[in-house]
Design a protein around this motif. Structure first.
Motif: not given
Length: 153
Positions: A44-68
């Protein structure tokens, strides 16, 4: 570290031995750290600032589902780096120590007029950042050289 030639201007190769654990405990620890960071971002303390993990794929890892786990293993293996705070490669110690390279006056054993005054002289690798040790070694080198040259003059 491997020297490529006798040319001191040629950069050596560094092998930090990352991810050499045959059971992959090191990768699993990294992934657990990522999961913990994600948990903290959702707090909650970070969500009040709308914090989020950036989901830009790392080059070379696009073949895997993000966040697996497979994606994060690929990402960690792809982007791992070192800041190369190499220490303890020119150990200071007594001449009787076969691993020692320099004496307490920072002079290299067997080489005339050569001193080493950096964190490579630390006899053991320290667990923290080496900046304070580097300053201390520099100050000690200054004292040694000041005394040496005042005796000559």
């Amino acid at each position: 570290m491997t020297l490529l030639s006798k040319d001191p201007a040629e950069s050596p190769l560094f092998f930090p031995n990352y991810f050499t654990d045959p059971e992959n405990h090191d990768i699993k620890t990294f992934i657990a750290s990522i999961r913990e960071a994600q948990r903290i971002v959702k707090s909650p303390s970070l969500q009040k600032f709308d914090a989020k993990i950036v989901d830009i794929p790392v080059p070379g890892c696009e073949r895997y589902g993000f966040d697996t786990d497979e994606y994060w293993e690929c990402a960690v293996r792809t982007i791992i780096s070192s800041i190369y705070h190499q220490t303890s490669t020119c150990k200071m110690g007594p001449k009787s120590d076969p691993e020692a390279v320099v004496n307490p006056y920072l002079q290299v054993y067997g080489v005339k007029n050569l001193r080493v005054a950096d964190i490579s002289i630390l006899p053991v690798t320290i667990s923290g950042h080496p900046m304070a040790s580097a300053y201390m070694i520099g100050e000690k080198a200054y004292d040694i050289l000041k005394e040496h040259y005042s005796l000559i003059i």
